[in-house]
Motif scaffolding. Structure first.
Motif, PDB file in Angstrom:
ATOM      1  N   LYS A   5       0.851  -1.187   0.000  1.00 44.79           N
ATOM      2  CA  LYS A   5       0.000   0.000   0.000  1.00 44.79           C
ATOM      3  C   LYS A   5       0.883   1.232   0.000  1.00 44.79           C
ATOM      4  CE  LYS A   5      -3.952   2.241   0.387  1.00 44.79           C
ATOM      5  NZ  LYS A   5      -4.904   2.310  -0.742  1.00 44.79           N
ATOM      6  N   GLY A   6       0.857   1.975  -1.110  1.00 45.81           N
ATOM      7  CA  GLY A   6       1.770   3.090  -1.286  1.00 45.81           C
ATOM      8  C   GLY A   6       1.694   4.137  -0.197  1.00 45.81           C
ATOM      9  N   GLN A 128       2.895  -0.394  -5.305  1.00 43.86           N
ATOM     10  CA  GLN A 128       1.487  -0.714  -5.100  1.00 43.86           C
ATOM     11  C   GLN A 128       0.845  -1.232  -6.389  1.00 43.86           C
ATOM     12  OE1 GLN A 128      -1.010   2.062  -2.943  1.00 43.86           O
ATOM     13  NE2 GLN A 128      -2.763   1.595  -4.256  1.00 43.86           N
ATOM     14  N   GLU A 132      -0.441  -5.148  -7.160  1.00 42.88           N
ATOM     15  CA  GLU A 132      -1.868  -5.362  -7.414  1.00 42.88           C
ATOM     16  C   GLU A 132      -2.143  -5.839  -8.836  1.00 42.88           C
ATOM     17  OE1 GLU A 132      -3.522  -1.882  -4.349  1.00 42.88           O
ATOM     18  OE2 GLU A 132      -3.486  -1.535  -6.514  1.00 42.88           O
ATOM     19  N   ASP A 426      -0.833   7.977  -8.770  1.00 39.18           N
ATOM     20  CA  ASP A 426      -1.568   6.784  -9.173  1.00 39.18           C
ATOM     21  C   ASP A 426      -2.656   7.147 -10.182  1.00 39.18           C
ATOM     22  OD1 ASP A 426      -2.182   4.058  -9.103  1.00 39.18           O
ATOM     23  OD2 ASP A 426      -3.740   4.368  -7.585  1.00 39.18           O
TER      24      ASP A 426
END
Length: 432
Positions: A5-6, A128, A132, A426
């Motif tokens: 999780k960034g 992240q 994912e 992101d």
């Protein structure tokens, strides 16, 4: 593979990078970037990338990795950040500049502003996304470079000259000194995106005279000749030259059609931002070093000075013509470092992606272009035909003099700002 999780790890990544000493004195000494490069490469390898560490000299290391996009036929995007930092005097700081201390909601240390914050945000968002299983729409090249603080001879300049194939297919880039917020007036939160940067001319001036005894008459005194030249250069009032990006800044930020006669008054109303924007109204030349003589009663044969010159896009010829006139006929100049100015139009899909990504995370955001008075690795990338912007997004407290901490003391970045940057980057990667 673990999912990262960034937002949860970006502060720790920034702290880790700050704790690695990458001080760059500018003379190819110091600890170098190798340890930091190995750290970055390890973090990228954890999420399946195959990063390359390239050394231009002993310990002068950069990291390159390519992420294959969903459509590799599109022009690729470079995300770049440098690993080196400028020197410091630790006794001047509240917290040791290599401590990565967390205090008052901020990460403190050399590089927290310039630019290990962006390095950490790039690492966080890439880790992240890849953990994912999310690929970007197009190829993305990650470049963590050496030696930016000394002009990039051992970093971006070397990479683009010796290994241009690493950037094959790339057409655009984002990097440092842009995308951060500045509050001007009530409710006017601007995000400054670098669309231009001044050229660099670090010059050594030399005057040569006749050596002799200090008690005798001397009409060929090198110190006098040099001092007069330095005085003329240092006191010269350069004329205002309004470049397209400077005009666009005032138009986008304040709906002002700026004219030269009104420029200084308009800048004076910008508060802390005036120092940054004011330096983009004109060329500048600041004497920074002097050296002459070796004994009080000896007239030396030579005297030297160094001058930090910065010229606006489109005004390089005017800059050097003026410098030569101010020096006079008995002083010669040579380059310590010389690099181009850059400017690109603040328009197109990449600009829209930056603005939309900021707006999605901050409804009060207004993305505006500005000119950087310094320089970045984008100069080297531009030699490969890559068009770039400064976009390291941070929403900052209104009372934080962020720009004043570049190369200053007590560098620090709010942790909430780092998390904001991860979210914006992101979104940006999805949109670009």
């Amino acid at each position: 593979m673990s999912v990262f999780k960034g937002e949860d790890e970006v502060a720790e990544l920034c702290r880790d990078l700050i704790r690695i000493d990458t001080t760059n004195p500018g003379d190819n000494t110091g600890p170098g970037e190798r340890v930091a490069a190995e750290y970055v490469a390890g973090k990228l390898a954890e999420v399946g990338l195959e990063p390359r560490i390239l050394e231009s000299d002993s310990k002068r290391a950069s990291v390159i990795a390519r992420i294959e996009g969903e459509d590799s036929g599109r022009g690729g995007l470079v995300l770049h950040g440098h690993l080196d930092v400028v020197p410091f005097n630790a006794s001047d700081w509240t917290h040791h500049p290599l401590s990565g201390e967390v205090a008052d909601g901020c990460v403190w240390g050399r590089g927290a502003v310039d630019m290990k914050n962006m390095d950490a945000m790039i690492l966080a968002v890439v880790r992240q996304r890849l953990s994912e299983g999310r690929r970007p729409p197009r190829d993305v090249v990650l470049a963590f470079t050496a030696d930016e603080e000394a002009g990039g001879e051992y970093g971006a300049q070397w990479l683009t000259t010796e290994h241009p194939e690493l950037f094959e297919g790339c057409t655009q880039a984002i990097g440092e000194v842009g995308g951060f917020s500045v509050s001007v007036g009530e409710g006017n939160r601007l995000y400054l995106i670098e669309a231009a940067e001044k050229g660099i001319a670090w010059m050594k001036l030399t005057a040569t005279g006749r050596a002799g005894h200090g008690s005798m008459l001397s009409s060929e005194n090198a110190v006098t000749e040099l001092a007069e030249a330095v005085g003329r250069i240092g006191r010269y009032e350069w004329p205002i030259r309004l470049t397209p990006t400077v005009r666009d800044f005032f138009k986008e930020a304040f709906d002002i059609e700026l004219e030269a006669d009104d420029a200084e008054a308009a800048v004076a109303k910008l508060g802390p931002l005036a120092r940054m924007i004011g330096a983009t109204l004109r060329n500048t030349a600041n004497p920074t070093m002097l050296d002459a003589g070796y004994k009080a009663n000896v007239i030396p044969q030579t005297a030297t000075a160094h001058v930090d010159g910065r010229f606006l896009p489109g005004y390089e010829d005017e800059f050097f013509a003026t410098i030569d006139e101010l020096m006079g006929p008995n002083v010669r100049r040579e380059f310590v470092y010389h690099d181009i100015a850059l400017e690109t139009a603040f328009e197109g899909p990449l600009v829209k992606a930056m603005a939309d990504s900021l707006l999605a995370e901050d409804p009060g955001a207004r993305a505006v272009p500005y000119t950087l008075s310094g320089g970045t690795d984008l100069k080297a990338l531009s030699g490969l035909g890559i068009r770039g912007f400064g976009f390291a997004p941070l929403r900052l407290p209104a009372d934080l003099d962020f720009s004043g901490m570049f190369h200053g003391i007590d560098e620090r970045v709010p942790i909430d700002s780092l998390k904001f940057g991860v979210r914006v980057l992101d979104r940006f990667l999805d949109a670009c």
